[in-house]
Motif scaffolding. Structure first.
Motif, PDB file in Angstrom:
ATOM      1  N   LEU A  58       0.905  -1.189  -0.334  1.00 54.78           N
ATOM      2  CA  LEU A  58       0.290   0.211  -0.210  1.00 54.78           C
ATOM      3  C   LEU A  58       0.616   1.332   0.394  1.00 54.78           C
ATOM      4  O   LEU A  58       2.105   1.707   0.174  1.00 54.78           O
ATOM      5  CB  LEU A  58      -0.575  -0.508   0.781  1.00 54.78           C
ATOM      6  CG  LEU A  58      -1.638  -0.753   1.016  1.00 54.78           C
ATOM      7  CD1 LEU A  58      -2.980  -0.935   2.848  1.00 54.78           C
ATOM      8  CD2 LEU A  58      -3.061  -0.353   0.166  1.00 54.78           C
ATOM      9  N   ALA A 111      -2.215   5.471   1.712  1.00 57.78           N
ATOM     10  CA  ALA A 111      -3.362   4.245   2.138  1.00 57.78           C
ATOM     11  C   ALA A 111      -3.029   3.251   3.121  1.00 57.78           C
ATOM     12  O   ALA A 111      -4.301   2.850   4.232  1.00 57.78           O
ATOM     13  CB  ALA A 111      -3.499   3.587   0.623  1.00 57.78           C
ATOM     14  N   GLU A 112      -2.225   2.786   3.293  1.00 60.41           N
ATOM     15  CA  GLU A 112      -1.808   1.961   4.740  1.00 60.41           C
ATOM     16  C   GLU A 112      -2.020   2.954   6.290  1.00 60.41           C
ATOM     17  O   GLU A 112      -2.683   2.270   7.311  1.00 60.41           O
ATOM     18  CB  GLU A 112      -0.007   1.837   4.901  1.00 60.41           C
ATOM     19  CG  GLU A 112       0.492   1.513   5.762  1.00 60.41           C
ATOM     20  CD  GLU A 112       1.403   0.602   5.449  1.00 60.41           C
ATOM     21  OE1 GLU A 112       2.656  -0.411   6.360  1.00 60.41           O
ATOM     22  OE2 GLU A 112       1.993   1.047   4.949  1.00 60.41           O
ATOM     23  N   TYR A 138      -5.073   5.153   6.796  1.00 57.39           N
ATOM     24  CA  TYR A 138      -5.928   5.072   6.672  1.00 57.39           C
ATOM     25  C   TYR A 138      -6.344   3.401   7.058  1.00 57.39           C
ATOM     26  O   TYR A 138      -7.696   3.212   7.973  1.00 57.39           O
ATOM     27  CB  TYR A 138      -6.772   5.934   5.561  1.00 57.39           C
ATOM     28  CG  TYR A 138      -6.652   6.975   6.306  1.00 57.39           C
ATOM     29  CD1 TYR A 138      -7.053   7.938   6.460  1.00 57.39           C
ATOM     30  CD2 TYR A 138      -6.049   7.904   4.534  1.00 57.39           C
ATOM     31  CE1 TYR A 138      -6.784   9.524   6.366  1.00 57.39           C
ATOM     32  CE2 TYR A 138      -5.784   9.140   3.866  1.00 57.39           C
ATOM     33  CZ  TYR A 138      -6.377  10.169   5.921  1.00 57.39           C
ATOM     34  OH  TYR A 138      -6.428  10.830   5.811  1.00 57.39           O
ATOM     35  N   TYR A 139      -5.750   2.294   6.294  1.00 53.90           N
ATOM     36  CA  TYR A 139      -6.266   1.022   6.751  1.00 53.90           C
ATOM     37  C   TYR A 139      -6.214   0.867   8.339  1.00 53.90           C
ATOM     38  O   TYR A 139      -6.863  -0.177   9.102  1.00 53.90           O
ATOM     39  CB  TYR A 139      -5.335   0.460   5.043  1.00 53.90           C
ATOM     40  CG  TYR A 139      -5.758  -1.401   5.462  1.00 53.90           C
ATOM     41  CD1 TYR A 139      -6.795  -1.853   5.477  1.00 53.90           C
ATOM     42  CD2 TYR A 139      -4.570  -1.959   6.560  1.00 53.90           C
ATOM     43  CE1 TYR A 139      -6.824  -3.016   5.231  1.00 53.90           C
ATOM     44  CE2 TYR A 139      -5.261  -3.241   6.167  1.00 53.90           C
ATOM     45  CZ  TYR A 139      -6.704  -3.757   5.596  1.00 53.90           C
ATOM     46  OH  TYR A 139      -6.429  -5.359   5.816  1.00 53.90           O
ATOM     47  N   GLU A 140      -4.408   1.112   8.771  1.00 60.50           N
ATOM     48  CA  GLU A 140      -4.076   0.471  10.282  1.00 60.50           C
ATOM     49  C   GLU A 140      -5.638   1.471  11.301  1.00 60.50           C
ATOM     50  O   GLU A 140      -5.438   0.659  12.007  1.00 60.50           O
ATOM     51  CB  GLU A 140      -2.566   1.305   9.931  1.00 60.50           C
ATOM     52  CG  GLU A 140      -1.776   0.381   9.597  1.00 60.50           C
ATOM     53  CD  GLU A 140      -0.577   0.362   9.674  1.00 60.50           C
ATOM     54  OE1 GLU A 140       0.069   1.711  10.138  1.00 60.50           O
ATOM     55  OE2 GLU A 140       0.270  -0.297   9.391  1.00 60.50           O
ATOM     56  N   CYS A 165     -15.028   2.646  11.261  1.00 65.77           N
ATOM     57  CA  CYS A 165     -14.252   1.856  10.314  1.00 65.77           C
ATOM     58  C   CYS A 165     -14.175   2.285   8.807  1.00 65.77           C
ATOM     59  O   CYS A 165     -13.621   2.101   7.866  1.00 65.77           O
ATOM     60  CB  CYS A 165     -14.048   0.787  10.928  1.00 65.77           C
ATOM     61  SG  CYS A 165     -13.388  -0.677   9.263  1.00 65.77           S
ATOM     62  N   LEU A 212     -11.635   3.047   5.654  1.00 68.25           N
ATOM     63  CA  LEU A 212     -11.005   1.979   4.389  1.00 68.25           C
ATOM     64  C   LEU A 212     -11.511   2.787   3.536  1.00 68.25           C
ATOM     65  O   LEU A 212     -11.420   2.904   2.617  1.00 68.25           O
ATOM     66  CB  LEU A 212     -12.078   0.937   4.865  1.00 68.25           C
ATOM     67  CG  LEU A 212     -11.897  -0.059   6.050  1.00 68.25           C
ATOM     68  CD1 LEU A 212     -13.026  -0.914   6.091  1.00 68.25           C
ATOM     69  CD2 LEU A 212     -10.424  -0.965   5.570  1.00 68.25           C
ATOM     70  N   ALA A 238      -8.636   4.857   2.562  1.00 66.25           N
ATOM     71  CA  ALA A 238      -7.188   3.988   2.241  1.00 66.25           C
ATOM     72  C   ALA A 238      -7.889   4.139   0.611  1.00 66.25           C
ATOM     73  O   ALA A 238      -6.806   4.101  -0.016  1.00 66.25           O
ATOM     74  CB  ALA A 238      -7.824   3.141   2.899  1.00 66.25           C
ATOM     75  N   ASP A 271      -4.529  -5.007  -4.206  1.00 67.49           N
ATOM     76  CA  ASP A 271      -4.757  -3.567  -2.396  1.00 67.49           C
ATOM     77  C   ASP A 271      -5.836  -3.425  -2.289  1.00 67.49           C
ATOM     78  O   ASP A 271      -7.012  -3.720  -1.292  1.00 67.49           O
ATOM     79  CB  ASP A 271      -3.920  -3.012  -2.680  1.00 67.49           C
ATOM     80  CG  ASP A 271      -2.157  -3.243  -2.437  1.00 67.49           C
ATOM     81  OD1 ASP A 271      -2.420  -4.591  -1.380  1.00 67.49           O
ATOM     82  OD2 ASP A 271      -1.741  -2.495  -2.614  1.00 67.49           O
ATOM     83  N   ILE A 322      -9.299  -3.994   0.729  1.00 68.22           N
ATOM     84  CA  ILE A 322     -10.140  -2.954   1.037  1.00 68.22           C
ATOM     85  C   ILE A 322     -11.581  -3.449   0.771  1.00 68.22           C
ATOM     86  O   ILE A 322     -12.188  -3.163   1.799  1.00 68.22           O
ATOM     87  CB  ILE A 322      -9.445  -1.866   0.662  1.00 68.22           C
ATOM     88  CG1 ILE A 322      -8.049  -1.262   1.184  1.00 68.22           C
ATOM     89  CG2 ILE A 322     -10.722  -0.700   1.116  1.00 68.22           C
ATOM     90  CD1 ILE A 322      -7.885   0.239   0.556  1.00 68.22           C
ATOM     91  N   GLU A 326     -12.870  -5.750   2.916  1.00 67.90           N
ATOM     92  CA  GLU A 326     -12.503  -5.772   4.619  1.00 67.90           C
ATOM     93  C   GLU A 326     -14.610  -4.823   4.599  1.00 67.90           C
ATOM     94  O   GLU A 326     -15.000  -4.822   5.141  1.00 67.90           O
ATOM     95  CB  GLU A 326     -11.694  -4.301   4.786  1.00 67.90           C
ATOM     96  CG  GLU A 326     -10.454  -5.067   5.049  1.00 67.90           C
ATOM     97  CD  GLU A 326     -10.134  -6.291   5.229  1.00 67.90           C
ATOM     98  OE1 GLU A 326     -11.123  -6.552   6.542  1.00 67.90           O
ATOM     99  OE2 GLU A 326      -9.084  -6.979   5.441  1.00 67.90           O
TER     100      GLU A 326
END
Length: 570
Positions: A7, A11-12, A14-16, A30, A34, A37, A48, A52, A55
């Motif tokens: 990512l 992006a990484e 916001y994903y974390e 969440c 997502l 991200a 990737d 997302i 998820e």
């Protein structure tokens, strides 16, 4: 949650953060992170981007919004990414929605395709039982004297707006049945919704004679009295119901919706607030709660709810409309009608704007540019493409058709075709446009409870535009009800092309109807009346063209049979 690699930094990040929100059970937060991200992923339909989206589907399921979750899962079936997780999610959602037949269908499909295995260890454990070959009668309701079958069919008919047949089914439930009271309540609902309040009131009293504490009958009586102009009496009954102090989920939901129906805002707000403890993410209840809060002057509460709903339902025009209206209140009380759908005047304004602007828009570049420049047109176009009101359907077909013919809109159209909740009328039109465009060799289509895959390939030697238009209309109509028809359809299409060779100004509707009627691919097209209804042969002269084309096709097929019999003679 699964791990994403490669990512971008943004992006990484916001994903974390999304993972942290999910771990803290903040699913709305969440979802928001997502989606942020996803905006930074270079390839939205690469590994990737798809991860997302998976998820997001999982998160909706955690929120118990199973239909929304399956809408996302269905879209992911078009890709080869994590299909085991995708199909497992679909099956599990159907189980949690108490829809075992649908769950069994998708589970058995996934097992047969090697996507899932019975040895995977299903959770909940009873999922594994669905992989066993059980007769459909063990899953479907069977006809019996207790009225369960009639009641089930009636509910399906009511969902499809077929109240006449639903009424007949409900009237067939015996007075001795334990389900008789429920049947009476549904009959009362039909009568009241059709404006026959006196008949509805008689049925309510009949249900209350069986059970004086029947909340369904009590609330239906209140709504019938209000509709018949006896508002003071309706309000008095609502006060009596409120005084009981009910707290159970089904009961408070009925009281809340009843209070909304008669515009008793204070009581509605009280019970909608209680509903938030049980269904905090429900779309309709959430909108009503936001409206009632704004009407009570609880502007901060209303704003918070609409911000939340915009994250959960980002394409919902009603959510966006009430959110904007609430922002414009400047702390003052609102006077909104307690209705979770767009007001009629807003729909009319959207329709007028789309009629005017779409007349000059011919491609996706123009459409996207107009949506970027004009916020009002953006809202109207989003409603036109995703609105559930029948007034939106012609615009969905128009906008979806434009997108289907473009490379930039292809992914969006693919998502629409895989959305099990997307209205069937515009979906057929969009599917037809995508077929005609030739943009995709394989097209995936959700018909509501199934996913079908098509490789459309009409005979290459036939290039007459009007005939091809007729072919695609028949193909589209068949795709929603049948599979494996391509070879037979192409065979009859060649015969029709030969029969109409030299005919000028081919009547496309009549040609499509004749192709469906004569090919006999599906029993729904076995009668002339049926095909004429499906392909809209209502204009004067259509029936003459239909008869003429049938005669021409009969002549061709008769000649073909004659030649064949001559060749096979000893």
């Amino acid at each position: 949650m699964s791990k994403i690699i490669h990512l971008s930094t943004d992006a990484e990040y916001y994903y974390e953060k999304a993972i942290q929100k999910s771990d803290a059970n903040d699913y709305v937060g969440c979802l928001e992170l997502l989606r942020r991200a996803a905006q930074f992923v270079k390839e939205p339909y690469g590994e990737d981007g798809l991860s997302i989206r998976l998820e997001i589907a999982d998160t909706y399921s955690f929120m118990e919004l199973y239909e929304e979750s399956n809408r996302e899962y269905f879209k992911l079936t078009a890709f080869d990414y994590a299909l085991d997780e995708v199909y497992y999610g679909i099956v599990k959602n159907f189980v949690l929605m108490s829809m075992p037949e649908e769950a069994a269908h998708f589970l058995n499909f996934a097992v047969d395709a090697g996507i899932l295995s019975p040895e995977d260890g299903f959770d909940p454990p009873d999922l594994g039982m669905l992989t066993k070959p059980v007769p459909s009668d063990n899953i479907r309701l069977v006809k019996s004297d207790n009225g369960a079958y009639a009641l089930s069919i009636a509910k399906q008919l009511l969902n499809g707006k077929d109240t006449q047949f639903a009424r007949q089914m409900l009237q067939s439930v015996s007075e001795k049945s334990e389900l008789y009271a429920e049947a009476i309540n549904l009959l009362a609902f039909i009568e009241i919704s059709e404006g026959k309040t006196e008949t509805g009131l008689v049925l309510c009293e009949k249900a209350l004679a069986l059970n004086p504490n029947d909340i369904y009958a009590l609330t239906a009586r209140i709504m019938a009295l209000d509709l018949s102009g006896k508002r003071a009496k309706a309000a008095a009954y609502l006060d009596e119901l409120d005084a009981i102090g009910l707290e159970e989920w089904p009961d408070i939901a009925k009281i809340a919706l009843c209070a909304c129906q008669i515009n008793a805002n204070e009581t509605a707000f009280k019970y909608l607030a209680k509903c938030m403890r049980h269904a905090p993410f429900d779309r309709s209840i959430g909108i009503l709660y936001g409206i009632a809060a704004a009407n009570e002057g609880e502007i901060r509460t209303a704003k918070h709810k609409f911000v939340q709903l915009q994250i959960i339902y980002p394409r919902d025009a009603a959510v966006r409309y009430f959110a904007r209206k609430t922002d414009m209140l400047n702390g003052k009380k609102a006077n909104f009608v307690l209705n979770p759908e767009l007001p009629d005047e807003v729909i009319q304004d959207f329709s007028k704007l789309l009629d005017k602007q779409l007349a000059s828009i011919t491609n996706a570049v123009q459409l996207n540019e107009k949506m970027r420049q004009d916020d009002n047109f953006f809202d109207a176009a989003e409603w036109g493409l995703y609105g559930t009101e029948s007034a939106a359907f012609p615009y969905a077909a128009k906008i979806g058709g434009i997108l289907a013919l473009s490379n930039s809109g292809n992914a969006l159209v693919r998502d629409i075709l895989l959305d099990p909740e997307y209205p069937i009328v515009p979906k057929k039109e969009i599917f037809t446009q995508l077929l005609k465009s030739g943009k995709q060799r394989v097209i995936a289509l959700s018909t509501g409870d199934d996913i079908r895959y098509f490789r459309p390939a009409p005979p290459k030697e036939i290039k007459t535009p009007s005939l091809l238009e007729a072919y695609w209309r028949v193909y589209s109509a068949l795709a929603f009800i049948d599979m494996g028809f391509d070879r037979k359809l192409n065979l009859w299409f060649r015969k029709l092309a030969l029969a109409l060779k030299g005919v000028r100004n081919i009547n496309i509707d009549a040609a499509a109807a004749v192709l469906a009627y004569k090919s006999r691919i599906n029993k729904i097209f076995n009668t002339q009346e049926a095909v004429c209804e499906v392909f809209n042969l209502y204009i004067e002269g259509d029936d003459e063209d239909f008869d003429a084309y049938c005669a021409a096709l009969d002549a061709v097929t008769g000649q073909a049979r004659s030649k064949k019999s001559t060749l096979t003679k000893p």
